[in-house]
Design a protein around this motif. Structure first.
Motif, PDB file in Angstrom:
ATOM      1  N   GLY A 179       0.793  -1.217   0.000  1.00 37.31           N
ATOM      2  CA  GLY A 179       0.000   0.000   0.000  1.00 37.31           C
ATOM      3  C   GLY A 179       0.827   1.269   0.000  1.00 37.31           C
TER       4      GLY A 179
ATOM      5  N   TRP B   3      -4.457  10.861   1.564  1.00 36.06           N
ATOM      6  CA  TRP B   3      -4.816  10.916   2.973  1.00 36.06           C
ATOM      7  C   TRP B   3      -5.143  12.373   3.325  1.00 36.06           C
ATOM      8  CZ3 TRP B   3      -4.794   7.045   6.881  1.00 36.06           C
ATOM      9  CH2 TRP B   3      -4.444   5.773   6.430  1.00 36.06           C
TER      10      TRP B   3
ATOM     11  N   ARG C 128     -14.792  13.046   1.367  1.00 38.60           N
ATOM     12  CA  ARG C 128     -14.393  11.637   1.459  1.00 38.60           C
ATOM     13  C   ARG C 128     -14.257  11.019   0.077  1.00 38.60           C
ATOM     14  NH1 ARG C 128     -16.194   6.996   0.728  1.00 38.60           N
ATOM     15  NH2 ARG C 128     -18.230   7.764   0.063  1.00 38.60           N
ATOM     16  N   ARG C 129     -15.200  11.296  -0.805  1.00 35.70           N
ATOM     17  CA  ARG C 129     -15.148  10.738  -2.158  1.00 35.70           C
ATOM     18  C   ARG C 129     -13.926  11.242  -2.924  1.00 35.70           C
ATOM     19  NH1 ARG C 129     -20.777  11.974  -2.244  1.00 35.70           N
ATOM     20  NH2 ARG C 129     -20.314  13.761  -3.600  1.00 35.70           N
TER      21      ARG C 129
ATOM     22  N   LYS D  36      -6.535   9.395  -4.112  1.00 28.94           N
ATOM     23  CA  LYS D  36      -5.636   8.543  -3.323  1.00 28.94           C
ATOM     24  C   LYS D  36      -4.803   9.398  -2.366  1.00 28.94           C
ATOM     25  CE  LYS D  36      -7.168   5.046  -5.604  1.00 28.94           C
ATOM     26  NZ  LYS D  36      -8.221   4.208  -4.971  1.00 28.94           N
TER      27      LYS D  36
ATOM     28  N   SER E 169     -10.682   9.541  -1.902  1.00 29.54           N
ATOM     29  CA  SER E 169     -10.566   8.231  -2.542  1.00 29.54           C
ATOM     30  C   SER E 169     -10.147   8.371  -3.998  1.00 29.54           C
ATOM     31  CB  SER E 169     -11.905   7.493  -2.446  1.00 29.54           C
ATOM     32  OG  SER E 169     -11.862   6.266  -3.130  1.00 29.54           O
ATOM     33  N   GLU E 170     -10.754   9.317  -4.692  1.00 25.63           N
ATOM     34  CA  GLU E 170     -10.432   9.533  -6.104  1.00 25.63           C
ATOM     35  C   GLU E 170      -8.965   9.936  -6.297  1.00 25.63           C
ATOM     36  OE1 GLU E 170     -11.448  12.929  -9.431  1.00 25.63           O
ATOM     37  OE2 GLU E 170     -13.061  12.301  -8.068  1.00 25.63           O
TER      38      GLU E 170
ATOM     39  N   GLU F 185     -11.827   6.253   3.408  1.00 25.26           N
ATOM     40  CA  GLU F 185     -12.416   5.693   4.617  1.00 25.26           C
ATOM     41  C   GLU F 185     -12.038   6.525   5.833  1.00 25.26           C
ATOM     42  OE1 GLU F 185     -10.588   1.907   4.537  1.00 25.26           O
ATOM     43  OE2 GLU F 185     -11.969   1.039   3.062  1.00 25.26           O
TER      44      GLU F 185
ATOM     45  N   SER G 278      -8.565   8.116   4.858  1.00 27.32           N
ATOM     46  CA  SER G 278      -7.488   7.414   4.173  1.00 27.32           C
ATOM     47  C   SER G 278      -7.524   7.666   2.672  1.00 27.32           C
ATOM     48  CB  SER G 278      -7.582   5.909   4.430  1.00 27.32           C
ATOM     49  OG  SER G 278      -8.635   5.344   3.651  1.00 27.32           O
ATOM     50  N   ASP G 279      -6.514   7.161   1.972  1.00 29.28           N
ATOM     51  CA  ASP G 279      -6.465   7.284   0.514  1.00 29.28           C
ATOM     52  C   ASP G 279      -7.497   6.406  -0.170  1.00 29.28           C
ATOM     53  OD1 ASP G 279      -5.245   4.920   1.199  1.00 29.28           O
ATOM     54  OD2 ASP G 279      -3.462   5.227  -0.038  1.00 29.28           O
ATOM     55  N   ARG G 280      -8.259   5.646   0.599  1.00 25.10           N
ATOM     56  CA  ARG G 280      -9.381   4.876   0.062  1.00 25.10           C
ATOM     57  C   ARG G 280     -10.718   5.546   0.375  1.00 25.10           C
ATOM     58  NH1 ARG G 280      -7.659  -1.403   1.559  1.00 25.10           N
ATOM     59  NH2 ARG G 280      -5.674  -1.392   0.391  1.00 25.10           N
TER      60      ARG G 280
END
Length: 329
Positions: free
Chosen positions: A19, A135, A126-127, A133, A130-131, A162, A158-160
């Motif tokens: 990761g 933090w 948050r979205r 990646k 994730s897009e 979450e 996080s980079d996901r």
């Protein structure tokens, strides 16, 4: 070309497995096996506009828009982590929130907060994390069930995309604890690309025990977020952040609101107590980027840990040493 292609495949394989970012995986593979592992990450620190009226839906949306603009800038700069100030989404003004205000400060009326608008912005942020990646760590009020007051918090996305953890300010100001927030209970840490981060918030820079606690938890960097309407207190806060970095031999990211930046802008302090990078002192939203890394060859941090133990106890003199001193006046 074949050798270079093999290296790239090894790096991608390690990054997919651990990761880590491509840069972090490359650095690990290139590290000689007989040398200590140096870990690094490119991160950004932000200063953002002041939004202090949680009744104002348009302001809540504007704060989210500004956050996401800075997130895209950080992504374009190749960063893995972006650190925002206290109250990034909104830093509710004590007089606006006061049930008996605005002339007097009293218990906050949290029904005035447009919580649905805040949730929309949190979800959009948050979205995007994730897009990109990326933090993303930012300050926000965290609603609790009535009649409990909310927390003054830092969200760690996080980079996901979450929510991996949340830090709640523990050592609150007199106004915050008397009229506004519930205190947090514990420190939090999280890891990105092998580096460990801790969080502090609000006025906690005044308390060395917070930063010593994180040194004991073996962090590589403390993310300290604060806020303010005027630049009056900013220099003292920034100076203390530098001092904590030097005395604990780790990185400290200092993130504050843009109005304070004319006196002390957001920045990242290196373990020698110097600014590695700072945002412009313009009073405007901005980010600053630095590559932070561990230094396993440094002797300062291991020695200070040893000095804080019982190292000196065997060397203490018994009785009154003055009885053997012939040179006292």
């Amino acid at each position: 070309m074949t050798q270079n292609g093999n290296l790239k495949r090894r790096v991608r394989a390690r990054a997919a497995k651990t990761g880590e970012s491509y840069t972090a995986a490359l650095q690990h593979i290139r590290q000689p096996p007989d040398e200590p592992d140096i870990r690094s990450i490119r991160m950004a620190v932000a200063q953002t506009s002041l939004f202090n009226d949680p009744r104002d839906v348009s302001a809540l949306h504007a704060s989210g828009t500004e956050m996401r603009r800075l997130m895209r800038q950080a992504h374009q700069a190749g960063t893995r982590l972006l650190h925002f100030p206290e109250g990034t989404t909104c830093w509710p003004h004590k007089r606006i929130m006061s049930e008996i205000g605005p002339r007097e400060i009293g218990p906050s009326d949290w029904k005035r907060f447009e919580w649905s608008a805040l949730r929309e912005e949190l979800e959009a942020t948050r979205r995007l994390a994730s897009e990109l990646k990326l933090w993303t760590i930012f300050g926000s009020v965290h609603q609790l069930t009535s009649p409990h007051r909310p927390h003054n918090s830092l969200y760690v996305i996080s980079d996901r995309g979450e929510l991996v953890t949340r830090y709640d300010e523990r050592l609150l100001s007199n106004t915050k604890i008397s009229f506004m927030y519930s205190p947090g209970k514990k420190p939090i840490t999280f890891e990105v690309d092998g580096l460990r981060f801790g969080c502090a918030l609000g006025m906690e820079v005044h308390y060395p025990e917070i930063f010593v606690e994180y040194e004991n938890l073996d962090v590589d960097c403390v993310l300290f977020s604060t806020a303010g309407e005027t630049p009056s207190n900013a220099p003292a806060f920034a100076a203390e952040a530098l001092g904590h970095a030097a005395s604990n031999t780790y990185w400290v990211s200092f993130s504050t609101l843009a109005p304070q930046s004319t006196a002390a802008s957001s920045g990242i302090a290196s373990p020698d107590g110097q600014w590695a990078v700072q945002c412009p002192m313009t009073g405007l939203p901005a980010i600053a980027v630095a590559d932070i890394k561990t230094n396993p060859q440094s002797l300062a941090r291991p020695w200070r840990r040893k000095a804080r133990s019982d190292l000196y106890t065997p060397h203490h003199m018994e009785g009154d040493p003055r009885s053997d001193d012939r040179n006292l006046f």
